[in-house]
Design an enzyme around this catalytic site. Structure first.
Site, PDB file in Angstrom:
ATOM      1  N   GLY A  37      -0.480   0.129  -4.975  1.00 32.34           N
ATOM      2  CA  GLY A  37      -1.775  -0.484  -4.712  1.00 32.34           C
ATOM      3  C   GLY A  37      -2.814   0.056  -5.663  1.00 32.34           C
ATOM      4  O   GLY A  37      -2.929   1.268  -5.815  1.00 32.34           O
ATOM      5  N   TYR A  60      12.148  -4.414  -6.290  1.00 36.96           N
ATOM      6  CA  TYR A  60      10.994  -4.372  -7.179  1.00 36.96           C
ATOM      7  C   TYR A  60       9.906  -3.352  -6.839  1.00 36.96           C
ATOM      8  O   TYR A  60       9.439  -2.655  -7.725  1.00 36.96           O
ATOM      9  CB  TYR A  60      10.378  -5.780  -7.214  1.00 36.96           C
ATOM     10  N   CYS A  77       0.852  -1.169   0.000  1.00 35.58           N
ATOM     11  CA  CYS A  77       0.000   0.000   0.000  1.00 35.58           C
ATOM     12  C   CYS A  77       0.892   1.224   0.000  1.00 35.58           C
ATOM     13  O   CYS A  77       2.070   1.136   0.310  1.00 35.58           O
ATOM     14  CB  CYS A  77      -0.851   0.063   1.271  1.00 35.58           C
ATOM     15  N   ASN A 113       0.249   1.060   5.907  1.00 34.35           N
ATOM     16  CA  ASN A 113       0.914   0.185   4.942  1.00 34.35           C
ATOM     17  C   ASN A 113       1.661  -0.869   5.730  1.00 34.35           C
ATOM     18  O   ASN A 113       2.441  -0.524   6.609  1.00 34.35           O
ATOM     19  CB  ASN A 113       1.885   1.032   4.086  1.00 34.35           C
ATOM     20  N   GLY A 114       1.435  -2.135   5.423  1.00 33.66           N
ATOM     21  CA  GLY A 114       2.153  -3.197   6.128  1.00 33.66           C
ATOM     22  C   GLY A 114       1.214  -4.280   6.593  1.00 33.66           C
ATOM     23  O   GLY A 114       0.111  -4.435   6.060  1.00 33.66           O
TER      24      GLY A 114
END
Ligand code: SF4
Length: 504
Positions: free
Chosen positions: A43, A257, A16, A117-118
């Site tokens: 996301g 990435y 995210c 996020n996570g």
């Protein structure tokens, strides 16, 4: 529901992206829109904004890309000088609008909104504890737990509330909190997920990646340290160490990435890190070949590095359709069977009659790479030597990255030679863990990274029975409560399952 064409089911999914912005001139929603746009790669399932005008918190969230969720009329309904935003790829919780973020809560100091996020690894325990305490939980996302914990602690003062919550939650997280008068951004004690502070001409911001700063004139100020918080209000920005720091363990996959190549983490652009990964790869796995061909887009910097280091000319052997994921129209079965051809087309004249070094970022199950190797052979390549910048992925991630379960990971169940045969490649070479570390940290400090999916050494111990959907399963079996009256409804957009084609 996501469709299962091989390209999308075989790629590692981003997590995210979060932003938090204060702009004295107002119009924080519009700036956030452009920042979220720059974080779109993190996301594509849902997007949302929460904005404060000092009196009320206004929210809008919806399924789809930032450009599908927001338009001029919607931004007009979000007045204010403080805003937080979120792009979601679901890692826990179903991909439904009720799990879109930010999450709204009331608190002792008024409205608050939280975006995250996570992935937490103690959601089941936290959820049980909160339900036992009579808490109403509306969603299946761990983000709501963070929001509720914060809203229950804000009477302690914001720094103390963040410290208190960080003691309770375990896992990888970068969080932004919006109150009527401030934004707080904080990172987990290991710093697994990224967050950086930036300065605007008339304000401050935090974001998952520095690429979110440029479009709105922001300048990089400080990459938050593990356990550190940035508190932004109408008087400025201050930093606070909200929890004790564990050993830093930034996710190596951000470098390989996820993050956009122009973003900066650990004082390097991701482009530079990836190019150096290609250099390391050429040293570790040299080969005689005619051309180096990247799998676009993420393989490009590493292929350039490989080419420079080996002296083998670089060429584009395929093009990528950039907009295929920007549709809500599902491909039908015949199209799914075409796999990567939905997304990649060969440039035959560049590979015909040539031995090629094919450079890509990672192999998860191996189905995508198999199809790309086949496509290159059909386009006339005489030899295909596959080179991969991620070391072999042997273990699942529990910190917010959706790759696959252990049994589905090619490197967990096959040797490198077996994978080479499975891909139909002439040779296969993976970058070593040390090579990846050296490419990012030129003074080579292995213990600054999370490398768990390669080594099995998880910086935060993971409960034995943990799966990414464990929390959702618990939530499904429990009673889902309706949101309290008088609060902004969580269902503020049409409730549909996402049917978009998500980017790798
Ligand atoms: S396990 Fe792998 S993907 Fe997950 S946080 Fe660690 S390095 Fe990143």
């Amino acid at each position: 529901m996501q469709h299962q064409d091989s390209w999308h089911s075989d790629r590692i999914k981003e997590e995210c992206g979060v932003t938090g912005i204060y702009t004295r001139a107002g119009g924080a929603a519009r700036l956030s829109f452009f920042s979220l746009f720059a974080l779109q790669h993190r996301g594509q399932e849902s997007a949302g904004l929460a904005v404060s005008d000092g009196d009320k918190v206004h929210m809008h969230r919806g399924m789809g890309l930032v450009s599908q969720v927001f338009n001029e009329e919607i931004l007009e309904t979000l007045p204010g000088d403080l805003a937080i935003g979120h792009n979601r790829y679901s890692t826990t919780g179903a991909s439904a609008i009720r799990n879109a973020q930010p999450i709204y809560c009331t608190s002792s100091i008024g409205d608050i909104a939280v975006a995250h996020n996570g992935n937490l690894i103690n959601t089941a325990e936290l959820r049980e504890e909160m339900l036992a305490a009579g808490e109403h939980l509306e969603t299946t996302a761990d983000s709501e737990l963070i929001a509720r914990l914060i809203s229950n602690s804000l009477h302690l003062g914001v720094e103390n509330a963040v410290s208190h919550v960080m003691k309770k939650i375990k896992g990888a997280y970068s969080v932004v909190v919006l109150t009527k008068n401030m934004i707080v951004g904080f990172r987990d004690p290991w710093g697994i997920r990224p967050m950086t502070v930036g300065k605007l001409e008339d304000g401050w911001m935090v974001a998952s990646e520095t690429c979110a700063f440029g479009p709105i004139g922001g300048k990089v100020v400080h990459e938050l340290k593990p356990g550190e918080a940035a508190i932004i209000d109408r008087d400025g920005m201050r930093l606070a160490q909200a929890s004790k720091t564990e050993r830093p363990a930034m996710c190596m996959f951000e470098f390989i990435y996820f993050a956009r190549p122009d973003s900066v983490m650990y004082n390097t652009t991701l482009y530079g890190a990836r190019e150096r990964m290609g250099v390391e790869l050429a040293a570790e796995h040299p080969v005689n070949a005619d051309v180096v061909v990247p799998v676009p887009d993420s393989g490009i910097p590493a292929a350039l590095g490989y080419s420079k280091a080996s002296g083998i000319p670089y060429t584009e052997g395929m093009t990528k359709s950039r907009y295929i994921h920007r549709t809500f129209i599902q491909p039908d079965q015949r199209m799914r069977e075409r796999g990567v051809q939905m997304k990649l087309s060969p440039i035959a004249e560049h590979v015909e009659g040539k031995s090629i070094v094919l450079v890509d970022d990672s192999i998860v199950r191996g189905t995508t790479t198999t199809q790309i190797v086949k496509m290159m052979r059909e386009a006339g390549a005489t030899e295909v030597h596959v080179r991969i910048t991620a070391p072999p992925i042997k273990y699942p991630c529990f910190y917010g990255i959706d790759m696959a379960s252990k049994g589905e990971l090619a490197a967990a169940v096959m040797t490198v030679d077996q994978i080479r045969d499975h891909l139909g490649a002439d040779t296969l070479g993976y970058l070593s863990i040390d090579g990846a570390v050296k490419a990012v940290e030129r003074d080579f400090t292995r213990n600054k990274f999370c490398l768990a999916c390669f080594s099995g050494d998880y910086p935060i111990p993971v409960p034995k029975n943990m799966t990414k959907m464990a929390f959702e399963e618990t939530a499904k079996s429990g009673e889902m409560t309706s949101f309290q009256k008088g609060q902004i409804p969580l269902f503020d957009a049409e409730e549909t399952e996402d049917s978009s084609v998500t980017e790798e």
